[in-house]
Write an enzyme that holds these catalytic residues in place. Structure first.
Site, PDB file in Angstrom:
ATOM      1  N   ASP A 158      34.363 -15.148  28.676  1.00 40.72           N
ATOM      2  CA  ASP A 158      33.510 -14.716  29.790  1.00 40.72           C
ATOM      3  C   ASP A 158      32.682 -13.497  29.379  1.00 40.72           C
ATOM      4  O   ASP A 158      31.886 -12.987  30.169  1.00 40.72           O
ATOM      5  CB  ASP A 158      34.313 -14.479  31.074  1.00 40.72           C
ATOM      6  N   SER A 159      32.841 -13.064  28.112  1.00 38.95           N
ATOM      7  CA  SER A 159      31.911 -12.080  27.547  1.00 38.95           C
ATOM      8  C   SER A 159      30.497 -12.660  27.505  1.00 38.95           C
ATOM      9  O   SER A 159      29.533 -11.925  27.292  1.00 38.95           O
ATOM     10  CB  SER A 159      32.351 -11.647  26.144  1.00 38.95           C
ATOM     11  N   GLU A 176      44.536  -7.121  23.925  1.00 36.02           N
ATOM     12  CA  GLU A 176      43.272  -6.400  23.746  1.00 36.02           C
ATOM     13  C   GLU A 176      43.477  -4.889  23.892  1.00 36.02           C
ATOM     14  O   GLU A 176      44.021  -4.404  24.886  1.00 36.02           O
ATOM     15  CB  GLU A 176      42.219  -6.903  24.762  1.00 36.02           C
TER      16      GLU A 176
END
Ligand code: KIV
Length: 271
Positions: free
Chosen positions: A51-52, A189
């Site tokens: 979704d970046s 992350e």
């Protein structure tokens, strides 16, 4: 081209075997046919339709605005190019939190309409009901812990997560919950490398790090960042393999000059 062994198609089981053998998993994002074709033919193990795309393709400040239809569009474009890599698609913000029936419907739409191999969702215990329901339909899930960009409004910054023991402990517990539920892997992350190493030892499923050090089972980067298309983003964890912004910029400037000076097209470039 770099190919792991003689594997014709990467599956979630292949990733599991790679962890057992100590072979690192290489993952990159892609959002369109042309880039996905290059990545697949180069031998990348996993392509993430992240979704970046909301940031690097659509120019939004966060990943929150991208819609399910837009993610399916990107994922379908990628799937038309890929023959070997495993393709994982991010479930966008608002399509899986809170209502597990809606979560399942969203995941089914992604799988049915794009033909992708798996979905990725952000969060731990709080999304467990959605995880269970999606997995019950036979849809593989890649989990995502640590800095989860869909929660930016809660975090307030994109800084390193789980630096304090309370948050680190929740992350350990979430990793175990997601593994026990049946997720096939976990993206970690922007967390301390020591914690990422500990989680990687603790779970049997592969961990894929981004800003989580080198003691994880694989690495993922956003393609536009590692190619240097996006120059405004330079966190410590990012290794830039190219300076594509400059290359494209210089080519475009060159082309404009050729058009303006009537140097293009030449005699041999016309009919
Ligand atoms: O959307 C994305 O690109 C991601 C990666 C940064 C892991 O979630």
């Amino acid at each position: 081209m770099y190919l792991s062994g003689s594997v014709p198609k990467i599956t979630t089981h292949v990733l599991q075997e790679m962890k057992l053998k100590g072979e690192k998993i290489a993952m990159l994002t892609a959002y369109d046919y042309s880039m996905a074709k290059i990545l697949d033919e180069s031998g990348i193990d996993v392509i993430l339709v992240g979704d970046s795309a909301s940031n690097v393709m659509a120019g939004h400040k966060t990943t929150l605005p991208i819609t399910l239809n837009e993610m399916i569009y990107h994922a379908s474009s990628v799937m038309r190019a890929v023959t070997r890599s495993l393709v994982v698609v991010d479930m966008p913000f608002g399509t899986y939190q809170g209502n597990s029936k809606e979560a399942l419907q969203s995941a089914i739409r992604i799988m049915k309409e794009s033909g992708a191999n798996a979905v990725k969702i952000e969060g731990g215990e709080e999304i467990k009901e959605s995880v269970d329901r999606i997995l019950s339909a036979g849809i593989p899930i890649l989990a995502h812990l640590g800095l989860t960009p869909q929660s930016i409004n809660k975090f307030g910054t994109y800084g390193v997560r789980a630096k304090d023991e309370r948050e680190a402990d929740k992350l350990r517990q979430d990793a175990k919950i997601l593994e026990d539920a049946g997720c096939f892997g976990i993206v970690l992350e922007k967390i301390p490398s020591k914690l990422a190493a500990e989680v990687t030892q603790m779970v049997r499923i592969p961990t894929i790090g981004i800003g989580a050090g080198n003691q994880v089972d694989g690495q993922v980067l956003v393609l536009h960042d590692m190619l240097g298309i996006n120059q405004s983003f330079s966190p410590r964890f990012l290794r830039r393999y190219h300076n594509l912004y400059n290359e494209i910029h210089d080519s475009v400037v060159h082309y404009i000059g050729d058009v303006k000076s009537k140097n293009f097209p030449s005699d041999s470039e016309q009919y």
